[in-house]
Each structure stands twice: as structure tokens, then as C-alpha cells.
Scaffold this active site. Sequence first.
Site, mmCIF file in Angstrom:
data_model
loop_
_atom_site.group_PDB
_atom_site.id
_atom_site.type_symbol
_atom_site.label_atom_id
_atom_site.label_comp_id
_atom_site.label_asym_id
_atom_site.label_seq_id
_atom_site.Cartn_x
_atom_site.Cartn_y
_atom_site.Cartn_z
ATOM 1 N N VAL A 79 1.082 -1.478 -0.037
ATOM 2 C CA VAL A 79 -0.081 -0.065 -0.160
ATOM 3 C C VAL A 79 0.699 0.958 -0.385
ATOM 4 C CG1 VAL A 79 -1.497 1.003 1.709
ATOM 5 C CG2 VAL A 79 -1.581 -1.101 0.776
ATOM 6 N N LEU A 81 0.249 5.106 0.431
ATOM 7 C CA LEU A 81 -0.652 6.179 0.750
ATOM 8 C C LEU A 81 0.094 7.677 0.818
ATOM 9 C CD1 LEU A 81 -1.637 5.356 3.982
ATOM 10 C CD2 LEU A 81 -2.956 4.989 1.894
ATOM 11 N N SER A 106 2.950 -4.476 3.315
ATOM 12 C CA SER A 106 3.866 -3.240 3.496
ATOM 13 C C SER A 106 3.246 -2.682 3.547
ATOM 14 C CB SER A 106 5.315 -3.391 3.016
ATOM 15 O OG SER A 106 5.391 -4.629 2.992
ATOM 16 N N CYS A 107 3.318 -0.494 4.443
ATOM 17 C CA CYS A 107 2.622 -0.382 3.850
ATOM 18 C C CYS A 107 3.851 1.011 4.060
ATOM 19 C CB CYS A 107 1.189 -0.009 4.422
ATOM 20 S SG CYS A 107 0.442 1.603 4.479
ATOM 21 N N PHE A 108 3.640 2.010 2.708
ATOM 22 C CA PHE A 108 4.135 3.552 3.167
ATOM 23 C C PHE A 108 3.951 4.603 2.314
ATOM 24 C CE2 PHE A 108 6.042 -0.299 1.595
ATOM 25 C CZ PHE A 108 7.840 -0.486 2.094
#
Length: 128
Positions: A79, A81, A106-108
Amino acid sequence: MSPRRIIYTEAAPKPIGPYSQAVLIDKTLYISGITGNCPASGKLVSGGVVEQARQLFKNMAAILKEAGGDFSNVLKTTVFLKDLNDFATVNQIYAEHFKEPHPARSCFQVVKNPLDALVEIEAIARIE
């Protein structure tokens, strides 16, 4: 190794560059980064992160369906953002589509997504 199959559907936005919506090889589906674009216009849906995230998941569902799968086939997502303060909002919409067992994720926070999208998600799925 089986030949790769390019996945394409009119129910999701056309790529805005030299890439495929998704590629299927040996039961593994690699879905390119998806944003909240309207398939007909190619433009981001109006509103904010909620509207873009909801459209993004409609687009992802269409690609998964074209490949012969659904959200239950997704193993891993990434993801991206524009603003990490939108994490809880996007997470709530994400949870509406991914049930247990949840995919790895994973999110960044990123400086800028394509078309200045507020959220972008790429995914890997296994299609049986």
C-alpha cells in the site's frame, strides 16, 4: 515454466504507461499498482481517499475476476499512501475486502503516486 499470460479487462482502467494491469505465470498473479481511476475516463474519482480507495478495490476485483480469482487469492499487498494519516481510513476499507486469513502487507507513505492519487495498492495472488 508456463508462458506468462497478460491479464487485461475493460472493467479496470487502462495502464497509463508501458505496463500490464497484471501478469499471470505459474499460478502466480502479479497485479500492477492500482489507483482509484474510473475505468471509463481513466481519471481519478472525485472526493477524497475514501472514494479513491473504494474505486481502487473495484478495479482490483475486476482484474482478479479476469484472472479467475477474487480477494481470497491475494497473498501479499503493498500500500502506497500519499499521507500516512489516511492509514486508518484505508485500513477500514481494506478490511472490507480482505478477510482472514489476511494477506501479508507493507504500507508506505510516498511523496507522490501516479496521477497524484491518494492511495495505490499492488498485489500478488495465487490463482488455482
